[in-house]
Design an enzyme around this catalytic site. Structure first.
Site, PDB file in Angstrom:
ATOM      1  N   LYS A 250       4.878   5.597  -9.619  1.00 53.66           N
ATOM      2  CA  LYS A 250       4.365   5.091  -8.338  1.00 53.66           C
ATOM      3  C   LYS A 250       5.393   4.151  -7.705  1.00 53.66           C
ATOM      4  O   LYS A 250       6.105   3.430  -8.409  1.00 53.66           O
ATOM      5  CB  LYS A 250       3.041   4.358  -8.594  1.00 53.66           C
TER       6      LYS A 250
ATOM      7  N   SER B 220      -5.187   3.957  -4.271  1.00 53.18           N
ATOM      8  CA  SER B 220      -3.883   3.995  -3.639  1.00 53.18           C
ATOM      9  C   SER B 220      -2.860   4.874  -4.354  1.00 53.18           C
ATOM     10  O   SER B 220      -1.847   5.227  -3.760  1.00 53.18           O
ATOM     11  CB  SER B 220      -3.323   2.584  -3.537  1.00 53.18           C
TER      12      SER B 220
ATOM     13  N   SER C   4      -7.590   2.281  -8.074  1.00 52.36           N
ATOM     14  CA  SER C   4      -6.467   3.021  -7.496  1.00 52.36           C
ATOM     15  C   SER C   4      -5.866   4.093  -8.389  1.00 52.36           C
ATOM     16  O   SER C   4      -5.069   4.905  -7.933  1.00 52.36           O
ATOM     17  CB  SER C   4      -5.359   2.045  -7.075  1.00 52.36           C
TER      18      SER C   4
END
Lengths: 480, 475
Positions: free
Chosen positions: B68, B143, B167
């Site tokens: 990420k 997210s 997330s």
């Protein structure tokens, strides 16, 4: 009108740990800008602080030496404000639960004041910010983050001081304690010790406090005292003139010896303190605290009392000698090998401290070891050298870093106390100066001084004056 | 066979490589897949075209992992999908990245995400939105939407996400993959660009439970660079992958099956609970009475910490700096006004407000009290059960733009995942079925702190026995 002065002080102390408070970077002073940094003290995204245990330990030492209570749960908070010398735009500090609280420092009596207890409100640990450099006329500023993350201890008093002198005495005693603990360089000029002051005045007898003014930018203890003296007068003038003071921060201008307004209270910032989530609160074991307490060195107050008791010194001498741990140590090493402690005290508080003060040096820099000083004093006692000679030898030894014994030997400086040898010289001088001898005998007693002078000249000043006097008088009487 | 390498899991590839498969072939398959698909999906913030196997072997030797974009990789753009960090190349590796490298993983790129992890839809990235592989008109969740979408579309073998309020789990649910948020303190946060430091945790997003266990085993463990990491030995998670839940006490909280939950989601989760029962687990009704306050508390604590964590992005030291600023204040104001997106600004303002003098007690302090209550709820519940099973998300993937202008509706999509963050618990989302329209549904399993093994055992057993159709998105 007569006013009472109320002063509180805030000291920021850089701890002399090898590494920074939340990362492993060196704390060394005066290095190339930004050379002592890492992702943590640069505040780079993703980096996290880890508490330096030594900094914490130093904090506890100071807290105990200042007679504080220690927080049972250690927690850090973030103080949020924007400034380029603070790369995270928050400072890791302690807010509602300082490391330590409710302590005191007793300041000794002096010529102008009385002995007094100054209460310590709180002691907390935080990180230092970096430095901004503003090159002239270049339209930009530079940031040096070497100082960022150096451990700072903030020591805050209650408003317990009632004169600039008391504030000065508090700082002196505080510095003395901190030097004993060896936790900081305590060098105001290098910024390892910084002091801000809060001062207000109120009509004598009034119980309500006056308007508080914060003073900053003092770079010496004397500057703190002078700025406070200036403020006492300024505030009195304002009030006497029928005007009102308003709460503000003022900067001390050491050149002009005045304070100037920097910002008013209305502009004060909201720091939005909240618990630092990156550092887990931890509890402090009572046994651990006791262990540290037991390992504390003897502190100035105890040392002063001991000097008075064990060495029979006056309170004044004890205060001066114990005021600096290195001086106290020097004295005691000397006292171990030489009995006349009053004489040692006189020499240290006199010639030696005067020299150290003018040179800004510490006893470690002194070329004369305590043992050499003791040897010098013993030679005076034996009459081998005069007091005056000793002073000169000492000053030369300090200048040249040569051992005093060697200076004496090299120059053949030892005093002539050998009566036989002196008698010989006296006889020579008498035979060469018959007129003076006549003068003396006819009642002109000051002719004696001339003859002594001639003997001194003959011996290059090395003759023991007492013995010379005795022999000379005897010889002159005998010839009559 | 070879051209299907991208469809494999990590543990399958380990076997193939042991038998002589070259890791470069896996990379080739993935690059080909990315080239075809990612312009449609947008899962990558950055594709590392020079990725290669490192010498030295290791647990993940030769296995591609997508990281990420809020996790620091030395020398690679790490931007949190925000304009304000454009061009920022960290001079250091996050601890999880160091561990991945040490174990031979191949870092294939950076995953797209909601800007600074603020969001549940992956619509707020400066690189544009990520789309759900199951329906390109829908969001992948957020997210960690890029990580989940890339795993679901077989553009990577595994991925790392971060989870502050759901997330990892919510996008895993919406994309039909496995996502685990470990116990707070299980995985080092050093090098994770913080959103809310007391809630953030890095975790795996994978195609199956076994890979999640494999990846967690690599990244978990105490780190002296992170004071909040906990010094508890990391178990061998592979041994916890036993297909057996007999006697396991499965708690079902009544507060998680109320208004607002999608009927198909509710039905799928209830079917899943029956699967556990059929496999010999004991299903227990439990209560987590303070659940309804979790979202409110989270939207105070999260933004409060974020407002401080994001203060450092000011143009002074790195990242984006607004050009032609007149002075320092102007530089701050313009850099932050131009550099941050709308949602980031909303959270910074919210957090700043909550911490302000005069409001702190009413908001932040109160939220901390709620947090304590929620923790106590779980402590009590775990006296009666070993795991807690709930829906991961109240709805399947919603349409792009559907909630973009309704922050409150958006915030509610994390209603079932937030409590685990507030309480610091581990939680996993695993696929448990599809809606009639073909959208994946996720099942959340939570356990006591550091009971990841229990979660893996339950999830693995469910995965092996639940008879969930093995589908791939049509791309």
């Amino acid at each position: 009108m007569n006013y009472e002065t109320v002063i509180g002080l805030e000291v920021h102390l850089q701890l002399n740990t090898v590494t920074k408070v939340f990362c492993g970077c060196s704390t060394k002073f005066g290095q190339k800008p930004n050379s002592q940094t890492c992702p943590v003290c640069l505040g780079l995204p993703g980096s996290l602080p880890v508490l330096n245990e030594t900094a914490f330990l130093f904090g506890i030492k100071v807290a105990l030496a200042l007679n504080c209570g220690i927080q049972s749960l250690i927690k850090f908070d973030r103080k949020n404000y924007y400034y380029p010398d603070l790369p995270k735009n928050y400072q890791i500090s302690q807010y509602d639960m300082p490391l330590a609280y409710n302590g005191f420092v007793d300041i000794p009596a002096n010529l102008t004041g009385l002995p007094k207890r100054i209460r310590i409100l709180r002691v907390h640990l935080e990180e230092d910010a970096g430095k901004l450099i503003h090159p002239e006329r270049e339209g930009h500023s530079l940031v040096d983050l070497n100082r960022t993350g150096i451990p700072l201890l903030e020591i805050v008093t209650e408003p317990d001081m009632n004169s600039p002198q008391e504030a000065y005495d508090y700082l002196t005693r505080l510095k003395s304690i901190l030097e004993y603990l060896k936790v900081s360089d305590c060098d105001m000029e290098k910024g390892s010790l910084r002091c801000d002051a809060n001062i207000s005045i109120r009509p004598s007898g009034e119980s309500k406090l006056g308007t508080k003014i914060e003073l900053k930018n003092m770079n010496t203890f004397k500057g703190v005292k002078s700025s406070l003296e200036y403020e006492v007068k300024r505030q009195a003038t304002v009030i006497d003139g029928g005007e009102k003071l308003f709460q503000e921060t003022r900067l001390w201008d050491a050149d002009k010896m005045i304070t100037l307004s920097m910002r008013s209270k209305e502009e004060a910032t909201d720091y939005r303190y909240f618990p630092e989530p990156d550092l887990v609160p931890f509890s402090v074991d009572k046994a651990f605290i006791e262990k540290i307490r037991q390992r504390l060195p003897e502190l100035p107050e105890a040392k002063i009392r001991r000097f008075m008791k064990d060495y029979g010194l006056s309170e004044y001498d004890s205060n001066v000698l114990a005021g600096q741990s290195e001086i106290a140590e020097y004295f005691e090493r000397c006292a171990q090998v030489y009995e006349n402690r009053k004489a040692i005290a006189n020499w240290i508080t006199g010639d030696i401290m005067a020299y150290l003060k003018t040179q800004g040096a510490s006893p470690a820099d002194l070329g004369v070891s305590p043992e050499s000083l003791a040897a010098l004093l013993k030679m005076i006692d034996k009459g081998a050298i005069s007091g005056k000679m000793a002073k000169e030898i000492l000053s030369e030894a300090i200048e040249t870093k040569m051992a005093p014994e060697k200076i004496i030997a090299d120059k053949g400086l030892s005093q002539i106390s050998d009566s036989g040898k002196l008698e010989e010289i006296v006889m020579q001088v008498i035979s060469k100066n018959e007129r003076s001898v006549k003068d003396y005998r006819s009642g002109k007693k000051n002719a004696l001084g001339y003859l002594v002078g001639q003997i001194m000249k003959e011996t290059k000043g090395a003759a023991n004056p007492e013995i010379v006097n005795r022999i000379l008088e005897k010889a002159l009487e005998a010839r009559q | 066979m070879m051209e299907d390498l991208h469809l494999s899991t990590g543990h399958e590839l380990k076997v193939l490589m042991r038998d002589g498969l070259e890791s470069a072939k896996i990379l080739d398959a993935l690059y080909a897949r990315i080239d075809v698909l990612d312009s449609k999906i947008g899962a990558f913030a950055l594709v590392n075209r020079k990725a290669h196997r490192r010498p030295g072997g290791g647990t993940l030797d030769g296995i591609p992992v997508l990281v990420k974009d809020n996790i620091c990789v030395k020398g690679e753009d790490t931007t949190c999908s925000s304009k304000i960090l454009k061009g920022f190349k960290p001079p250091y590796d996050a601890t999880v990245v160091r561990r991945l490298k040490e174990e031979g993983a191949v870092l294939i790129g950076k995953a797209n995400m909601d800007e600074f992890a603020f969001g549940s839809s992956c619509e707020t990235s400066c690189y544009g939105p990520t789309r759900n592989p199951w329906d390109l008109e829908r969001i992948p969740g957020g997210s960690s939407g890029g990580s989940a979408a890339a795993v679901a579309s077989d553009e990577t073998i595994m991925a790392l996400g971060s989870d502050t309020g759901g997330s990892i789990r919510q996008p895993a649910a919406l994309c039909g993959v496995v996502g685990l948020k470990p116990t707070y303190g299980r995985v080092s946060r050093y090098g994770l660009i913080a959103f809310a430091s007391s809630l953030d945790q890095i975790g795996p997003i994978t195609k199956d439970v076994e890979d999640a266990a494999l990846l967690l085993g690599v990244i978990a463990g105490y780190d002296e660079m992170d004071s909040t990491s906990v010094d508890i030995p990391v178990p061998d998670y592979a041994t916890s992958l036993a297909s057996d839940v007999k006697g396991l006490r499965v708690g079902v909280p009544k507060e998680y099956f109320v208004k607002g939950i999608d009927r198909e989601v509710e039905a799928a989760v209830k079917r899943s609970i029956n699967v556990f029962k059929d496999l010999g687990a004991l299903v227990v009704d439990i209560s987590l009475p303070h659940t309804e306050y979790a979202v409110s508390a989270y939207y105070i604590i999260g933004p409060a910490e974020a407002s401080s964590n994001l203060a450092r992005f000011d143009g002074a030291h790195y990242g984006y700096r607004a050009p032609d600023a007149k002075n320092m204040l102007d530089m701050y104001v313009r850099t932050r006004s131009e550099g941050f997106g709308r949602e980031a600004k909303r959270r910074i303002l919210l957090g700043t407000y909550c911490l302000s003098s005069g409001y702190y007690d009413a908001y932040y302090l109160k939220a901390l009290k709620v947090r304590t209550k929620i923790k106590e709820d779980f402590d009590n519940a775990f006296k009666f059960c070993d795991i807690i099973v709930t829906p991961t998300s109240p709805t399947p993937a919603f349409r792009i733009g559907e909630k973009a202008n309704d922050p409150l509706a958006m915030y509610l999509s994390d209603i079932f995942t937030i409590p685990a963050n507030l309480a610091g618990l581990p939680g996993i989302s695993i696929p448990c079925g599809f809606t009639r329209s073909g959208l994946p549904i996720g099942l959340q399993i939570m356990a006591k702190p550091f009971a990841e093994e229990t979660i893996f055992r339950a999830a693995y057993t469910f995965e092996r026995n639940a008879d969930i159709e093995k589908r791939k998105p049509k791309l």
